[in-house]
Scaffold this motif. Sequence first.
Motif, PDB file in Angstrom:
ATOM      1  N   MET A  12       0.822  -1.282   0.098  1.00 24.94           N
ATOM      2  CA  MET A  12       0.108  -0.059   0.029  1.00 24.94           C
ATOM      3  C   MET A  12       0.858   1.207   0.168  1.00 24.94           C
ATOM      4  SD  MET A  12      -2.711  -1.171   2.892  1.00 24.94           S
ATOM      5  CE  MET A  12      -3.519   0.583   3.077  1.00 24.94           C
ATOM      6  N   PRO A  13       0.442   2.516  -0.559  1.00 26.67           N
ATOM      7  CA  PRO A  13       1.286   3.610  -0.343  1.00 26.67           C
ATOM      8  C   PRO A  13       1.338   3.858   1.044  1.00 26.67           C
ATOM      9  CG  PRO A  13      -0.713   3.969  -1.976  1.00 26.67           C
ATOM     10  CD  PRO A  13      -0.814   2.643  -1.233  1.00 26.67           C
ATOM     11  N   LYS A  14       2.273   4.619   1.175  1.00 26.96           N
ATOM     12  CA  LYS A  14       2.675   5.065   2.583  1.00 26.96           C
ATOM     13  C   LYS A  14       1.713   5.894   3.486  1.00 26.96           C
ATOM     14  CE  LYS A  14       7.839   4.752   2.171  1.00 26.96           C
ATOM     15  NZ  LYS A  14       9.050   5.339   2.211  1.00 26.96           N
ATOM     16  N   SER A  15       1.030   6.789   2.473  1.00 31.24           N
ATOM     17  CA  SER A  15       0.031   7.526   3.202  1.00 31.24           C
ATOM     18  C   SER A  15      -1.295   6.684   3.506  1.00 31.24           C
ATOM     19  CB  SER A  15      -0.526   8.589   2.043  1.00 31.24           C
ATOM     20  OG  SER A  15      -0.829   8.013   0.837  1.00 31.24           O
ATOM     21  N   ASP A  16      -1.590   5.691   2.814  1.00 24.50           N
ATOM     22  CA  ASP A  16      -2.731   4.839   3.086  1.00 24.50           C
ATOM     23  C   ASP A  16      -2.228   4.021   4.508  1.00 24.50           C
ATOM     24  OD1 ASP A  16      -4.130   5.848   0.782  1.00 24.50           O
ATOM     25  OD2 ASP A  16      -3.712   4.126  -0.376  1.00 24.50           O
ATOM     26  N   ILE A  17      -0.895   3.591   4.423  1.00 28.20           N
ATOM     27  CA  ILE A  17      -0.730   2.755   5.896  1.00 28.20           C
ATOM     28  C   ILE A  17      -0.783   3.840   6.946  1.00 28.20           C
ATOM     29  CG2 ILE A  17       1.244   1.653   6.855  1.00 28.20           C
ATOM     30  CD1 ILE A  17       2.128   0.692   4.090  1.00 28.20           C
ATOM     31  N   PHE A  18      -0.349   5.076   6.673  1.00 28.56           N
ATOM     32  CA  PHE A  18      -0.458   6.121   7.777  1.00 28.56           C
ATOM     33  C   PHE A  18      -1.915   6.245   8.338  1.00 28.56           C
ATOM     34  CE2 PHE A  18      -0.799  10.425   9.329  1.00 28.56           C
ATOM     35  CZ  PHE A  18      -0.156  10.329  10.410  1.00 28.56           C
ATOM     36  N   VAL A  19      -2.776   6.555   7.250  1.00 28.27           N
ATOM     37  CA  VAL A  19      -4.073   6.659   7.776  1.00 28.27           C
ATOM     38  C   VAL A  19      -5.006   5.540   8.309  1.00 28.27           C
ATOM     39  CG1 VAL A  19      -6.271   6.870   6.696  1.00 28.27           C
ATOM     40  CG2 VAL A  19      -4.573   8.339   5.736  1.00 28.27           C
ATOM     41  N   MET A  20      -4.573   4.186   7.933  1.00 26.12           N
ATOM     42  CA  MET A  20      -4.834   2.909   8.432  1.00 26.12           C
ATOM     43  C   MET A  20      -4.633   2.692   9.911  1.00 26.12           C
ATOM     44  SD  MET A  20      -4.831  -0.957   7.100  1.00 26.12           S
ATOM     45  CE  MET A  20      -2.972  -1.047   7.513  1.00 26.12           C
ATOM     46  N   VAL A  21      -3.529   3.015  10.101  1.00 26.23           N
ATOM     47  CA  VAL A  21      -2.595   2.805  11.594  1.00 26.23           C
ATOM     48  C   VAL A  21      -3.257   3.939  12.353  1.00 26.23           C
ATOM     49  CG1 VAL A  21      -0.643   2.803  12.740  1.00 26.23           C
ATOM     50  CG2 VAL A  21      -0.717   1.520  10.627  1.00 26.23           C
ATOM     51  N   LEU A  22      -3.302   5.154  11.980  1.00 22.16           N
ATOM     52  CA  LEU A  22      -3.829   6.308  12.916  1.00 22.16           C
ATOM     53  C   LEU A  22      -5.298   5.993  13.174  1.00 22.16           C
ATOM     54  CD1 LEU A  22      -3.126   9.031  13.964  1.00 22.16           C
ATOM     55  CD2 LEU A  22      -4.121   9.911  11.875  1.00 22.16           C
ATOM     56  N   VAL A  23      -6.135   5.548  12.101  1.00 18.15           N
ATOM     57  CA  VAL A  23      -7.231   5.264  12.584  1.00 18.15           C
ATOM     58  C   VAL A  23      -7.642   4.387  13.656  1.00 18.15           C
ATOM     59  CG1 VAL A  23      -9.544   4.534  11.713  1.00 18.15           C
ATOM     60  CG2 VAL A  23      -8.292   6.333  10.365  1.00 18.15           C
ATOM     61  N   THR A  24      -6.775   3.206  13.431  1.00 12.72           N
ATOM     62  CA  THR A  24      -6.663   2.128  14.338  1.00 12.72           C
ATOM     63  C   THR A  24      -6.335   2.411  15.835  1.00 12.72           C
ATOM     64  OG1 THR A  24      -6.233   0.580  12.686  1.00 12.72           O
ATOM     65  CG2 THR A  24      -5.710  -0.114  14.933  1.00 12.72           C
ATOM     66  N   LEU A  25      -5.228   3.317  15.996  1.00 10.34           N
ATOM     67  CA  LEU A  25      -4.909   3.954  17.336  1.00 10.34           C
ATOM     68  C   LEU A  25      -5.725   4.875  17.883  1.00 10.34           C
ATOM     69  CD1 LEU A  25      -1.017   4.621  16.337  1.00 10.34           C
ATOM     70  CD2 LEU A  25      -2.042   2.474  17.596  1.00 10.34           C
ATOM     71  N   VAL A  26      -6.454   5.760  17.006  1.00 13.88           N
ATOM     72  CA  VAL A  26      -7.504   6.465  17.716  1.00 13.88           C
ATOM     73  C   VAL A  26      -8.397   5.765  18.056  1.00 13.88           C
ATOM     74  CG1 VAL A  26      -8.966   8.667  17.297  1.00 13.88           C
ATOM     75  CG2 VAL A  26      -6.987   8.491  16.269  1.00 13.88           C
ATOM     76  N   THR A  27      -9.078   4.733  17.480  1.00 13.56           N
ATOM     77  CA  THR A  27     -10.116   3.853  17.748  1.00 13.56           C
ATOM     78  C   THR A  27      -9.924   3.254  19.251  1.00 13.56           C
ATOM     79  OG1 THR A  27     -10.808   3.561  15.660  1.00 13.56           O
ATOM     80  CG2 THR A  27     -11.778   2.036  17.181  1.00 13.56           C
ATOM     81  N   VAL A  28      -8.580   2.774  19.307  1.00 11.67           N
ATOM     82  CA  VAL A  28      -8.221   1.921  20.389  1.00 11.67           C
ATOM     83  C   VAL A  28      -7.977   2.723  21.687  1.00 11.67           C
ATOM     84  CG1 VAL A  28      -6.458   0.548  21.353  1.00 11.67           C
ATOM     85  CG2 VAL A  28      -7.210  -0.008  19.183  1.00 11.67           C
ATOM     86  N   PHE A  29      -7.285   3.783  21.520  1.00 14.35           N
ATOM     87  CA  PHE A  29      -6.920   4.378  22.761  1.00 14.35           C
ATOM     88  C   PHE A  29      -7.981   5.609  23.154  1.00 14.35           C
ATOM     89  CE2 PHE A  29      -2.586   2.837  21.207  1.00 14.35           C
ATOM     90  CZ  PHE A  29      -2.484   2.299  22.463  1.00 14.35           C
ATOM     91  N   LEU A  30      -8.605   6.123  22.113  1.00 11.11           N
ATOM     92  CA  LEU A  30      -9.827   7.072  22.712  1.00 11.11           C
ATOM     93  C   LEU A  30     -11.077   6.430  22.643  1.00 11.11           C
ATOM     94  CD1 LEU A  30      -8.674  10.439  20.606  1.00 11.11           C
ATOM     95  CD2 LEU A  30      -8.107   9.421  22.784  1.00 11.11           C
ATOM     96  N   HIS A  31     -11.226   5.288  22.221  1.00 12.91           N
ATOM     97  CA  HIS A  31     -12.583   4.586  22.195  1.00 12.91           C
ATOM     98  C   HIS A  31     -13.847   5.591  21.413  1.00 12.91           C
ATOM     99  CE1 HIS A  31     -11.772   1.241  25.420  1.00 12.91           C
ATOM    100  NE2 HIS A  31     -11.059   1.607  24.687  1.00 12.91           N
ATOM    101  N   ASN A  32     -13.135   6.049  20.535  1.00 13.80           N
ATOM    102  CA  ASN A  32     -14.178   7.218  19.821  1.00 13.80           C
ATOM    103  C   ASN A  32     -14.111   6.834  18.231  1.00 13.80           C
ATOM    104  OD1 ASN A  32     -15.524   9.317  18.578  1.00 13.80           O
ATOM    105  ND2 ASN A  32     -14.889  10.881  20.120  1.00 13.80           N
ATOM    106  N   LEU A  33     -14.923   6.147  17.882  1.00 18.18           N
ATOM    107  CA  LEU A  33     -14.889   5.276  16.487  1.00 18.18           C
ATOM    108  C   LEU A  33     -15.287   6.514  15.288  1.00 18.18           C
ATOM    109  CD1 LEU A  33     -15.104   2.984  18.389  1.00 18.18           C
ATOM    110  CD2 LEU A  33     -16.011   1.872  16.353  1.00 18.18           C
ATOM    111  N   ALA A  34     -16.109   7.321  15.809  1.00 15.95           N
ATOM    112  CA  ALA A  34     -16.640   8.353  14.840  1.00 15.95           C
ATOM    113  C   ALA A  34     -15.275   9.420  14.638  1.00 15.95           C
ATOM    114  CB  ALA A  34     -17.848   9.059  15.349  1.00 15.95           C
ATOM    115  N   LEU A  35     -14.812   9.649  15.953  1.00 12.75           N
ATOM    116  CA  LEU A  35     -13.668  10.780  15.866  1.00 12.75           C
ATOM    117  C   LEU A  35     -12.507  10.166  14.825  1.00 12.75           C
ATOM    118  CD1 LEU A  35     -12.198  13.381  16.414  1.00 12.75           C
ATOM    119  CD2 LEU A  35     -11.298  12.320  18.451  1.00 12.75           C
TER     120      LEU A  35
END
Length: 507
Positions: A355-378
Amino acid sequence: MKKYINIFDFKQKVDFKTEILSGITVALALIPEAVAFALIAGLSPLTGLYAAFVMGLVTSIFGGRPGMISGATGAVAVVIVTLAKTHGVEYVFATVVLAGAIQILAGVLKLGKLMRLVPHPVIFGFVNGLAIIIFMSQLNQFKDPTGDWLMGEALYIILGLVLLTMIIIYGLPKLTKAVPASLTAIIVVFGIVAFFGIDTKTVGDIASIQGGFPPFHFPIVPLNFENLVVILPYAAIIAGVGLIESLLTLNIIDEITETRGKGNKEAIAQGAANILSGLFSGMGGCAMIGQSLINISSGARARLSGIVAAVMLLVFIMFGANLIEKLPMAALTGLMMMVAIGTFEWASLKIFTKMPKSDIFVMVLVTLVTVFLHNLALAVIIGVIIAALVFAWDNAKRIRARKHIDENGVKHYEIYGPLFFGSVTVFNEKFDVLNDPDEVIIDFAESRVADMSAIEALNKITERYLKVGKKIHLKHLSPDCKKLLKNAESIIDVNVLEDPKYKVALN
């Protein structure tokens, strides 16, 4: 035996046998997950079961996707767990009602189409984060009431039962699909615990699920601005998460059945279901990917299966509570761990290096925000914004200018690529104002003036040429570009050349 059935505003062919049997199977599979999700949220199991009944019935009748199953879900549970701990269940009910109203508004405004703006890396990150949250929440079952990790025999017992549950859920479908693997696993583990008299935590140790028809209950929350400020953020998140997961599930079923559901109609149905869920002592919810896939894989394609599932679930609540309360928590823990494993998009790891590096970054960031903030919409919103900025940056670098001087001494700049807020800097660097001849033509045959930033860029480049006494013309502008220029006549005055031989593309 197949007949036509017309319920409310739809008409479709129904295989009654398949729909009824599939509905019963889904109802049985709903029980442990509804209980487990309610426990994740820190609520009574009955609130999850009531939510599954109300959500399933309303969306099956009025929803935009026949065959899709809704109920209490982990996505909603992880959002309301903090609210339930800090303010209590009454605030949860009020929040669910408000979330339903927001979802109805989204459906009326036809916002379902916005799902097309969610890129695939964001979806991967969203699903992976949700799977991790569900898995991590199960680890609490390996702790004692004081919060310390279990040791010795108690730990070995729950580990063994959890692993047995997971093995059955994983292996049974490879042998037969005649019975639901999750239900079979629970029955087997329940039988082992009962037969050998194993001392382990059961659902009844958490709370009683004995109940009748869901009671109408208006949330006991003072109607004032202070409480609205408390519940509104949670309601907005629930509404967003619910719609995202529901519309994602709808799209998945569309692909499997090669039919097309109605996203905006589903949004309205989800909203109505959440309002009624909050008024009938339910925790709210949304579409359930796992149960929906069970239903579709069983051959169900109509609304009848969802209606049967909801009605049978209520029957189980009213007449089978004593049995359900004896279910070992180890079985539910193993089931939820398998749900988490099945939810995780393992394919995203296989293509990680491709995958493009930008796509990897977006995927990992969304995963981390979901896990640590428990805010799926955000997490989804952040992912969409970053993906949009990356797209804008990539397009900004693609603007080009081919230059030549014709036999009349007029210099032509042939622009390639969109002119918008991200590309105006590169666009301005293309021109050599001082050394250009007295007349210049900027050709937009392969470009497009997209926004007011682009208009301002044209205004500035025009002023630069006028200051040194040179003429500038714009050529081959599309109709919408000309409209933008006309609307901005107060800040820019340029000569737009018309070419009768040039036919402007409409897209």
